[in-house]
Design a protein around this motif. Structure first.
Motif, PDB file in Angstrom:
ATOM      1  N   LEU A 101       0.604  44.827  40.966  1.00 42.43           N
ATOM      2  CA  LEU A 101      -0.634  44.896  41.743  1.00 42.43           C
ATOM      3  C   LEU A 101      -0.453  45.597  43.089  1.00 42.43           C
ATOM      4  CD1 LEU A 101      -1.998  41.290  41.065  1.00 42.43           C
ATOM      5  CD2 LEU A 101      -2.761  43.435  40.030  1.00 42.43           C
ATOM      6  N   GLN A 102       0.790  45.865  43.481  1.00 38.24           N
ATOM      7  CA  GLN A 102       1.028  46.522  44.767  1.00 38.24           C
ATOM      8  C   GLN A 102       0.723  48.018  44.716  1.00 38.24           C
ATOM      9  OE1 GLN A 102       4.976  45.535  46.098  1.00 38.24           O
ATOM     10  NE2 GLN A 102       4.474  43.400  46.450  1.00 38.24           N
ATOM     11  N   TRP A 103       0.596  48.547  43.531  1.00 41.04           N
ATOM     12  CA  TRP A 103       0.334  49.977  43.377  1.00 41.04           C
ATOM     13  C   TRP A 103      -1.155  50.241  43.264  1.00 41.04           C
ATOM     14  CZ3 TRP A 103       3.929  53.773  43.659  1.00 41.04           C
ATOM     15  CH2 TRP A 103       5.257  53.391  43.606  1.00 41.04           C
ATOM     16  N   ASP A 104      -1.627  51.306  43.938  1.00 39.70           N
ATOM     17  CA  ASP A 104      -2.999  51.763  43.733  1.00 39.70           C
ATOM     18  C   ASP A 104      -3.093  52.343  42.320  1.00 39.70           C
ATOM     19  OD1 ASP A 104      -4.111  51.180  46.246  1.00 39.70           O
ATOM     20  OD2 ASP A 104      -3.239  53.003  47.115  1.00 39.70           O
ATOM     21  N   PRO A 105      -4.196  52.119  41.619  1.00 40.36           N
ATOM     22  CA  PRO A 105      -4.321  52.642  40.249  1.00 40.36           C
ATOM     23  C   PRO A 105      -4.121  54.159  40.163  1.00 40.36           C
ATOM     24  CG  PRO A 105      -6.087  51.088  40.699  1.00 40.36           C
ATOM     25  CD  PRO A 105      -5.349  51.303  41.991  1.00 40.36           C
ATOM     26  N   GLU A 106      -4.615  54.900  41.165  1.00 33.52           N
ATOM     27  CA  GLU A 106      -4.457  56.365  41.145  1.00 33.52           C
ATOM     28  C   GLU A 106      -2.983  56.757  41.257  1.00 33.52           C
ATOM     29  OE1 GLU A 106      -6.417  54.980  43.872  1.00 33.52           O
ATOM     30  OE2 GLU A 106      -8.118  54.843  42.498  1.00 33.52           O
ATOM     31  N   ASP A 107      -2.245  56.065  42.141  1.00 37.87           N
ATOM     32  CA  ASP A 107      -0.816  56.346  42.300  1.00 37.87           C
ATOM     33  C   ASP A 107      -0.054  56.011  41.027  1.00 37.87           C
ATOM     34  OD1 ASP A 107      -1.288  57.147  44.901  1.00 37.87           O
ATOM     35  OD2 ASP A 107      -0.752  55.195  45.761  1.00 37.87           O
ATOM     36  N   PRO A 132       8.788  55.760  36.839  1.00 36.31           N
ATOM     37  CA  PRO A 132       8.392  54.343  36.782  1.00 36.31           C
ATOM     38  C   PRO A 132       7.778  53.874  38.104  1.00 36.31           C
ATOM     39  CG  PRO A 132      10.752  54.501  37.133  1.00 36.31           C
ATOM     40  CD  PRO A 132      10.234  55.916  36.939  1.00 36.31           C
ATOM     41  N   CYS A 133       6.889  52.913  38.009  1.00 37.38           N
ATOM     42  CA  CYS A 133       6.307  52.269  39.195  1.00 37.38           C
ATOM     43  C   CYS A 133       7.116  51.015  39.484  1.00 37.38           C
ATOM     44  CB  CYS A 133       4.837  51.920  38.945  1.00 37.38           C
ATOM     45  SG  CYS A 133       3.809  53.355  38.676  1.00 37.38           S
ATOM     46  N   ILE A 134       8.143  51.179  40.267  1.00 38.56           N
ATOM     47  CA  ILE A 134       9.029  50.060  40.576  1.00 38.56           C
ATOM     48  C   ILE A 134       8.474  49.296  41.770  1.00 38.56           C
ATOM     49  CG2 ILE A 134      11.345  49.412  41.330  1.00 38.56           C
ATOM     50  CD1 ILE A 134      12.363  51.877  39.811  1.00 38.56           C
TER      51      ILE A 134
END
Length: 148
Positions: A42-48, A58-60
């Motif tokens: 949840l820390q990531w913006d959906p666009e990012d 990967p979105c680490i």
């Protein structure tokens, strides 16, 4: 019926005033802060996230917020305060202070004050605001029992 509609009108006016003072912006910020606290992607913006995954990266996420908040909450739980009344002159005496202390402890216990206190602190740590809603009813049976 008139009393409940009056209360509803007061609540609506308070909400309207809060919104004019930036409450909507706060709610948006508080949601974002809670997402950082919860982690789990949840820390990531959906666009990012879409951009990175599109590049095969990967979105680490290393959530250091969760343990820090829980460490502070553990400290708060371990160092809780208890309410106590002390006589300070006038008609106050030790017996009345003891009765009021016991009544306050009973009310706090019945209202789960320790849990609410921790919840309020967690809200403040995570979302920047934590509130208690404390009200006194001098017409209650408890107040009448101690002669208030």
């Amino acid at each position: 019926m008139a009393a409940s509609s009056s209360l509803a009108l007061q609540n609506w006016q308070l909400l309207h005033e809060a919104r004019q003072r930036g409450h909507d912006a706060y709610v948006e910020q508080a949601l974002r802060l809670e997402q950082y606290y919860l982690g789990g992607g949840l820390q990531w913006d959906p666009e990012d996230r879409v951009f990175l995954e599109g590049e095969g990266r990967p979105c680490i996420e290393i959530n250091q917020i969760w343990p820090a908040i829980h460490n502070a909450l553990g400290h708060q739980i371990h160092n809780r305060m208890d309410m106590a009344f002390r006589p300070r002159g006038g008609e106050a005496d030790g017996e009345l202070a003891e009765v009021l202390s016991k009544v306050a402890m009973q009310v706090a216990d019945r209202q789960q004050l320790h849990w609410l206190e921790t919840q309020c602190m967690a809200d403040g740590l995570i979302q920047q605001r934590g509130y208690f809603d404390v009200r006194m009813d001098m017409n209650s049976p408890t107040a009448k029992a101690v002669g208030l």
